[in-house]
Every structure is written in C-alpha cells, then in structure tokens.
Design an enzyme around this catalytic site. Structure first.
Site, short mmCIF file in Angstrom:
data_model
loop_
_atom_site.label_atom_id
_atom_site.label_comp_id
_atom_site.label_asym_id
_atom_site.label_seq_id
_atom_site.Cartn_x
_atom_site.Cartn_y
_atom_site.Cartn_z
N GLU A 130 -17.20 17.94 -18.01
CA GLU A 130 -18.20 18.77 -18.68
C GLU A 130 -18.89 19.83 -17.81
O GLU A 130 -20.10 19.75 -17.55
CB GLU A 130 -19.26 17.87 -19.33
CG GLU A 130 -18.69 17.02 -20.45
CD GLU A 130 -19.73 16.19 -21.19
OE1 GLU A 130 -20.89 16.12 -20.72
OE2 GLU A 130 -19.38 15.61 -22.23
N GLU A 243 -13.69 12.57 -25.11
CA GLU A 243 -14.79 11.72 -25.52
C GLU A 243 -15.08 11.91 -27.00
O GLU A 243 -15.23 13.04 -27.48
CB GLU A 243 -16.08 12.04 -24.74
CG GLU A 243 -16.02 11.71 -23.26
CD GLU A 243 -17.34 12.00 -22.54
OE1 GLU A 243 -18.38 12.15 -23.24
OE2 GLU A 243 -17.33 12.09 -21.30
#
Length: 308
Positions: A130, A243
């Site tokens: 991320e 995710e």
C-alpha cells in the site's frame, strides 16, 4: 484463494524490535490447518527494517532464517507464499525515492531478498504494501527499478506490483492520486511484454473502503473491482487482489460471495485473492480467519470454502 498471515509487520513503533514481544512470524500448524481447508496461497508480512537493519546492509540472519522456515514449510505443502514487505513504500517513515531512501536502496533490498528465495518457484514477490502520499510516477519508477533488479538476479518468480493511494481497486483509474491515476502511470512503466508480473489491488467494502468499520455497504461489491478488471482486459494484463475482508454478518457474507463469484468469472485476468487476515496475534479481530488450537475457524472461512 488464500489468506494474509500477519504478525511479522506488527510493532511498527519498535523497529527492529524484539521477536515474540513486538512481532512474530506465523504459526506453521495454523497455516497447515488453513491448507487442509483448501487455502493455497499465504501472503506473509514482514518489515523491511527488520530484514535489513541498515540500508544497503546485509540481510538480518535471524529474521531471514525464521521467516524462511515458515516459507519453506508452507511451500513444501504445495501452497504459494507471497513475500509482503508491509512498509507502505517507506523505510523508517521515509519514502522510497527520497534523499533518505533512494530507489537504489529499494533495489538493493529486493536484489538480496530475491537471491534468498529465487530458487523456490512457489515464492512470489510482492514489492511493498500500500504505497501512499507520494507522487504516483515516483512510485512506479521505483517499482520498475525493483522489478528490473529482481530479474537481474535470474529470478523468474511472479512479481506483484501494487498501486499508489493505498492500492484501492475502486480508485484505480478514476482517482488521480497525487497528480495522476494508477491506471495511467502504470502503463508508462509496464506492459503485457513484462513476463510473470501482476498488479495488486486491495478492496474493502465499508464506508471509506478502509476495512476499519463493521459494515459492507458498498454494494454490489463486485462493482468496486470492475474498473480495475476492465483496465486489465484492455491492456492484456493480470491482477491480484491482495486484501479483502468483512465482519461476520449477512451483509458482508453476501458482499464477499458476489465479489468472489465475479472474480471467478474473470479468472483469466484476476489470478486470485487473499483474505485479510490470519495470524497468531489477531485474537478476536472481527476479520480474523485464524484457527484455534482445535483447528476451528471463524465463520468467514465457511464463506471462502466454496471457492477453495
């Protein structure tokens, strides 16, 4: 389809920290129980600062050894392991590409990690978790350099390339994070000519897409992935959903089911998905799929089971 195994990235306020006090690597028995359910991918967190205490330094023998024990045991059972430096494109809070953390430091790290794991084809390399709050071009420039450095070692392992802006699938093309969108800039540095790569996205379904609220209100949930999947199709690329997650209620159950059905329908472009999360220190986290000592799983594992 698989799960994230968290723990190696814990204790970010204590770096490098003390093993089994500030952080821990996954439990092999728990991973084995997940594999028995049909899980075939484990995304396994670590912190760059623990694997390499100083930029350009040698990898830390203790952490590499402990991490690799779990990797080797998992891949020996036939599952893939995704190496996940859970660093948000940073080292000690300094951005990759900054004066403090030059791109060359990032490529040095990945060169050394690739040398350790390149002979195991079941190990995939997730460049970093991320990226955010940086220029999108700066991120993909660093990603390109890391991919080239990995390939220069002779490693042919699959490489997962995340996007900027917390890696959200929902915003892949529509949001010009920090100047330009992921969809636009990624094509500046990568194409279908790059072998054995995939673009990684994350997707939650609560009010702000963060995975921090007990709701799944962004329905129909598959629509959050459509923009990303269409981009993959247009450019003949592959994707990975690193995710997803949801709390144990009917709303989230329906959301997850419709999403997984959509991904299954588009499996020519989406290679798979990993649930967030499992790991020995999750306790009663609402998203956890960590089994107990009796190999009993939280209810979300039953949602995943038909797709395993």
């Amino acid at each position: 389809l698989g799960v994230n195994e968290a723990g190696g990235e814990f204790g970010e306020g204590h770096l490098p920290g003390v093993y089994n006090t500030h952080y821990i690597y996954p439990n092999i028995d728990a991973i084995s129980a997940s594999i028995e359910q049909g899980v075939n991918v484990i995304r396994m967190g670590l912190r760059w600062e623990r694997f390499q205490h100083e930029l350009y330094g040698e990898l830390t023998e203790f952490d590499v050894t402990e991490y690799k024990k779990v990797v080797d045991a998992t891949t020996a059972k036939g599952a893939v392991v995704i190496i996940d430096p859970h660093n948000y494109a940073r080292y000690n809070d300094n951005l990759i590409g900054s004066e403090e953390v030059p791109i060359e430091a990032f490529t040095d790290f990945w060169t050394k990690v690739a040398e350790v794991f390149k002979d195991n084809e079941k190990v995939w390399f997730g460049l970093v978790n991320e990226p955010h709050d940086m220029e999108t071009d700066d991120w993909f420039k660093a990603a390109r350099a890391a991919v080239d450095a990995i390939r220069a070692t002779g490693a042919e392992n699959k490489i997962l390339i995340p996007g900027n802006g917390w890696d959200g699938a929902w915003s892949w093309g529509s949001q010009a994070w920090y100047g330009e969108s992921n969809a636009e800039v990624a094509l500046r540095y990568f194409s279908s000519e790059d072998k054995n790569i995939a673009f990684e996205v994350h997707q939650y379904f609560d009010s702000d897409y963060s995975g921090t609220h007990d709701s799944c209100e962004k329905r129909p949930c598959q629509n959050n992935l459509k923009e990303f999947v269409d981009w993959l199709k247009t450019n003949d690329l592959k994707g990975w959903v690193g995710e997803i997650g949801g709390t144990l209620d009917d709303e989230c159950k329906g959301c997850v089911q419709e999403l997984l059905e959509y991904l299954q329908e588009n499996n020519e472009y989406i290679l798979g998905v990993t649930w967030w999360a499992a790991g020995p220190w999750w306790g009663h986290n609402a998203y956890s799929v960590e089994p107990n000592d009796k190999k009993e799983f939280p209810g979300q594992m039953a949602w995943l089971k038909p797709f395993l």
